[in-house]
Design a protein around this motif. Sequence first.
Motif, PDB file in Angstrom:
ATOM      1  N   GLN A  19      46.568 -54.818 -43.742  1.00  0.00           N
ATOM      2  CA  GLN A  19      46.675 -53.759 -44.748  1.00  0.00           C
ATOM      3  C   GLN A  19      47.079 -52.453 -44.083  1.00  0.00           C
ATOM      4  OE1 GLN A  19      43.207 -53.358 -47.152  1.00  0.00           O
ATOM      5  NE2 GLN A  19      43.861 -55.009 -48.527  1.00  0.00           N
ATOM      6  N   CYS A  20      48.002 -51.767 -44.718  1.00  0.00           N
ATOM      7  CA  CYS A  20      48.502 -50.526 -44.139  1.00  0.00           C
ATOM      8  C   CYS A  20      47.550 -49.378 -44.453  1.00  0.00           C
ATOM      9  CB  CYS A  20      49.886 -50.216 -44.689  1.00  0.00           C
ATOM     10  SG  CYS A  20      50.486 -48.614 -44.139  1.00  0.00           S
ATOM     11  N   PRO A  21      47.047 -48.690 -43.415  1.00  0.00           N
ATOM     12  CA  PRO A  21      46.141 -47.567 -43.662  1.00  0.00           C
ATOM     13  C   PRO A  21      46.887 -46.282 -44.045  1.00  0.00           C
ATOM     14  CG  PRO A  21      46.406 -47.885 -41.309  1.00  0.00           C
ATOM     15  CD  PRO A  21      47.247 -48.943 -41.976  1.00  0.00           C
ATOM     16  N   PHE A  22      48.222 -46.335 -44.025  1.00  0.00           N
ATOM     17  CA  PHE A  22      48.990 -45.105 -44.245  1.00  0.00           C
ATOM     18  C   PHE A  22      49.479 -44.943 -45.672  1.00  0.00           C
ATOM     19  CE2 PHE A  22      49.786 -46.332 -39.733  1.00  0.00           C
ATOM     20  CZ  PHE A  22      48.899 -45.402 -39.198  1.00  0.00           C
ATOM     21  N   HIS A  23      49.320 -45.968 -46.491  1.00  0.00           N
ATOM     22  CA  HIS A  23      49.581 -45.754 -47.911  1.00  0.00           C
ATOM     23  C   HIS A  23      48.531 -46.475 -48.747  1.00  0.00           C
ATOM     24  CE1 HIS A  23      51.819 -49.624 -47.563  1.00  0.00           C
ATOM     25  NE2 HIS A  23      51.624 -49.744 -48.870  1.00  0.00           N
ATOM     26  N   LYS A  24      48.295 -45.954 -49.925  1.00  0.00           N
ATOM     27  CA  LYS A  24      47.152 -46.398 -50.718  1.00  0.00           C
ATOM     28  C   LYS A  24      47.424 -47.720 -51.438  1.00  0.00           C
ATOM     29  CE  LYS A  24      44.785 -42.059 -51.424  1.00  0.00           C
ATOM     30  NZ  LYS A  24      44.722 -40.861 -52.239  1.00  0.00           N
ATOM     31  N   ASN A  39      55.195 -51.635 -37.960  1.00  0.00           N
ATOM     32  CA  ASN A  39      56.127 -51.196 -38.988  1.00  0.00           C
ATOM     33  C   ASN A  39      55.572 -51.586 -40.357  1.00  0.00           C
ATOM     34  OD1 ASN A  39      58.695 -50.181 -39.959  1.00  0.00           O
ATOM     35  ND2 ASN A  39      59.106 -52.285 -40.541  1.00  0.00           N
ATOM     36  N   CYS A  40      55.520 -50.615 -41.259  1.00  0.00           N
ATOM     37  CA  CYS A  40      55.031 -50.916 -42.598  1.00  0.00           C
ATOM     38  C   CYS A  40      56.217 -51.120 -43.533  1.00  0.00           C
ATOM     39  CB  CYS A  40      54.152 -49.790 -43.122  1.00  0.00           C
ATOM     40  SG  CYS A  40      53.670 -50.075 -44.843  1.00  0.00           S
ATOM     41  N   PHE A  41      56.241 -52.282 -44.171  1.00  0.00           N
ATOM     42  CA  PHE A  41      57.340 -52.569 -45.087  1.00  0.00           C
ATOM     43  C   PHE A  41      57.097 -51.956 -46.457  1.00  0.00           C
ATOM     44  CE2 PHE A  41      57.586 -55.697 -41.747  1.00  0.00           C
ATOM     45  CZ  PHE A  41      58.947 -55.701 -41.460  1.00  0.00           C
ATOM     46  N   GLY A  42      55.903 -51.359 -46.623  1.00  0.00           N
ATOM     47  CA  GLY A  42      55.610 -50.689 -47.891  1.00  0.00           C
ATOM     48  C   GLY A  42      56.001 -49.227 -47.860  1.00  0.00           C
ATOM     49  N   CYS A  43      55.499 -48.490 -46.863  1.00  0.00           N
ATOM     50  CA  CYS A  43      55.736 -47.042 -46.848  1.00  0.00           C
ATOM     51  C   CYS A  43      56.662 -46.615 -45.723  1.00  0.00           C
ATOM     52  CB  CYS A  43      54.406 -46.285 -46.759  1.00  0.00           C
ATOM     53  SG  CYS A  43      53.552 -46.499 -45.191  1.00  0.00           S
ATOM     54  N   GLY A  44      57.034 -47.538 -44.837  1.00  0.00           N
ATOM     55  CA  GLY A  44      57.992 -47.187 -43.794  1.00  0.00           C
ATOM     56  C   GLY A  44      57.372 -46.564 -42.552  1.00  0.00           C
TER      57      GLY A  44
HETATM   58 ZN    ZN Z   1      52.293 -48.374 -45.403  1.00  0.00          ZN
END
Ligand code: ZN
Length: 152
Positions: A19-24, A39-44
């Motif tokens: 889980q990405c901690p950088f976007h909700k 690399n987050c494929f959700g928020c970049g």
């Molecule tokens: Zn993210």
Amino acid sequence: MADIVGMYGLHPNRAGFCQCPFHKGDRQASLKIYAKDFNCFGCGANGDIFTFVQMMDDMDFKQAYEHLGGTYAKDTESRYVAHLKAYRADKKRQTLKRMEADKRTRICSNNDDISLYRLYLKILMPLSDLWCEVYNKLQYALYMHDILNESR
Ligand SMILES: [Zn+2]
């Protein structure tokens, strides 16, 4: 890299995602953890271990480096130096850019002054007190004009 995210209670699955901690609300686990990067494929969001710590703890690179330094100093020294060099070069570039922009505004406003003073001199009664004052100001502006354009 996996060690570092583990320190923050994140555990990548078999495919290397967590889980990405950088976007909700990242329910899909968009954050891919590679050997040395993420690399987050959700928020970049992406970067290396230092970027991760910087973003998690709101530190600058130096603080993140020192924070991780004890454990990771050996193989990261050269990366730190490279990072620092790039950072300094960037700072220098920014400063030069700002100085250049600043000079341009000064030249512009000085040119405005010169045309304004010239206009006043035409309108005002020649050799009146005000005319003399404007005349002096014009001389000064012309003098500044030379200095500014010489240092270009
Ligand atoms: Zn993210």
